[in-house]
Design a protein around this motif. Structure first.
Motif, PDB file in Angstrom:
ATOM      1  N   LEU A 123       0.831  -1.208   0.000  1.00 55.11           N
ATOM      2  CA  LEU A 123       0.000   0.000   0.000  1.00 55.11           C
ATOM      3  C   LEU A 123       0.862   1.253   0.000  1.00 55.11           C
ATOM      4  O   LEU A 123       0.549   2.235  -0.677  1.00 55.11           O
ATOM      5  N   HIS A 124       1.946   1.211   0.742  1.00 57.94           N
ATOM      6  CA  HIS A 124       2.856   2.353   0.770  1.00 57.94           C
ATOM      7  C   HIS A 124       3.472   2.574  -0.606  1.00 57.94           C
ATOM      8  O   HIS A 124       3.594   3.709  -1.082  1.00 57.94           O
ATOM      9  N   GLY A 125       3.848   1.476  -1.269  1.00 55.89           N
ATOM     10  CA  GLY A 125       4.421   1.581  -2.602  1.00 55.89           C
ATOM     11  C   GLY A 125       3.429   2.117  -3.617  1.00 55.89           C
ATOM     12  O   GLY A 125       3.780   2.894  -4.511  1.00 55.89           O
ATOM     13  N   ASN A 178       1.725   7.466   8.099  1.00 53.79           N
ATOM     14  CA  ASN A 178       0.284   7.548   7.896  1.00 53.79           C
ATOM     15  C   ASN A 178      -0.405   6.207   8.104  1.00 53.79           C
ATOM     16  O   ASN A 178      -1.615   6.142   8.301  1.00 53.79           O
ATOM     17  N   ALA A 179       0.367   5.138   8.010  1.00 55.44           N
ATOM     18  CA  ALA A 179      -0.209   3.802   8.212  1.00 55.44           C
ATOM     19  C   ALA A 179      -0.219   3.417   9.683  1.00 55.44           C
ATOM     20  O   ALA A 179      -0.725   2.367  10.050  1.00 55.44           O
ATOM     21  N   TYR A 180       0.321   4.282  10.531  1.00 53.70           N
ATOM     22  CA  TYR A 180       0.402   4.001  11.960  1.00 53.70           C
ATOM     23  C   TYR A 180      -0.564   4.938  12.670  1.00 53.70           C
ATOM     24  O   TYR A 180      -0.318   6.146  12.745  1.00 53.70           O
ATOM     25  N   PRO A 181      -1.695   4.438  13.171  1.00 56.50           N
ATOM     26  CA  PRO A 181      -2.766   5.306  13.668  1.00 56.50           C
ATOM     27  C   PRO A 181      -2.337   6.349  14.672  1.00 56.50           C
ATOM     28  O   PRO A 181      -2.756   7.500  14.593  1.00 56.50           O
ATOM     29  N   VAL A 182      -1.473   5.978  15.633  1.00 56.78           N
ATOM     30  CA  VAL A 182      -1.118   6.930  16.673  1.00 56.78           C
ATOM     31  C   VAL A 182      -0.341   8.116  16.102  1.00 56.78           C
ATOM     32  O   VAL A 182      -0.349   9.205  16.670  1.00 56.78           O
TER      33      VAL A 182
END
Length: 216
Positions: free
Chosen positions: A135-137, A147-151
């Motif tokens: 997804l990042h790619g 952005n993929a890390y909620p906190v």
């Protein structure tokens, strides 16, 4: 596809009900999609991402799973050979392939030994990591790993977690401050600070597993 736990252990099988139970315990949505001969296929949704888990039995109806497979398909993204190459360099257990304008993420493993829930959980976590890498790619420069890390999206958390580089007005030695009592020590050269050595990670005798030794 890449295979895990194969070529070093004895062939084995895992009970299908336990695998399905573990999937249902980890994910909110697990839907049986059908079966074909010894193959049982389940659709899984994880935080809006859909993928398939394929369970190959030793024989139709045996409930003895000898191979696991994972598949996710990404449609409508601007995918190029360069993106595929970049993603593949960072994948752990999977392979990304371009079919037309669609990206297929696939992973497979051959079961060895008896069922171990901890081992299966590690496989699921590795698959999740590969989904995140993919997804990042696909997002390219429009998104970052944070952005993929909620906190990391919480303003208060981002502000508190900020560590600013020392300035000439405040030349703090951040490493020494962080190490505290260990500031008078240095990283153990024998283990590189890991505290363990070797492929099977034996405790390092030079530092007694701490990763640090006293400066000479």
């Amino acid at each position: 596809m890449k295979k895990l736990f194969s070529g070093g252990g004895e062939a084995g099988s895992w009970p299908l009900p336990k695998i399905v139970g573990a999937l249902k315990g980890k994910y909110g949505s697990v839907e049986p999609l059908g079966e074909e001969g010894p193959l049982r296929v389940f659709g899984v949704q994880d935080n809006g991402i859909n993928f398939v888990v394929a369970l190959m039995q030793s024989a139709p109806g045996s409930n003895k799973v000898v191979e696991l497979g994972f598949l996710a398909r990404f449609v409508g993204f601007p995918v190029s050979a360069h993106i595929i190459e970049t993603i593949n360099r960072n994948l752990h257990i999977s392979v990304a392939a371009l079919e037309g304008s669609e990206l297929f993420l696939m992973a497979g493993m051959q079961v060895t030994g008896g069922y171990d829930e901890g081992q299966f959980t590690m496989v699921l976590e590795a698959w999740r990591r590969d989904l995140m890498v993919t997804l990042h790619g696909l997002d390219g420069d429009s998104a970052s790993m944070s952005n993929a890390y909620p906190v990391a999206k919480m303003a208060e958390a981002r502000a508190f977690a900020a560590n600013h580089a020392p300035s000439s007005e405040n030349p703090v030695d951040m490493l020494s401050s962080f190490l505290g009592a260990k500031a008078s020590q240095e990283i153990c050269e024998d283990c590189g600070g890991r505290g363990k050595r070797g492929f099977i990670a034996r405790m390092c005798g030079a530092c007694d597993g701490s990763g640090f030794v006293n400066r000479h």
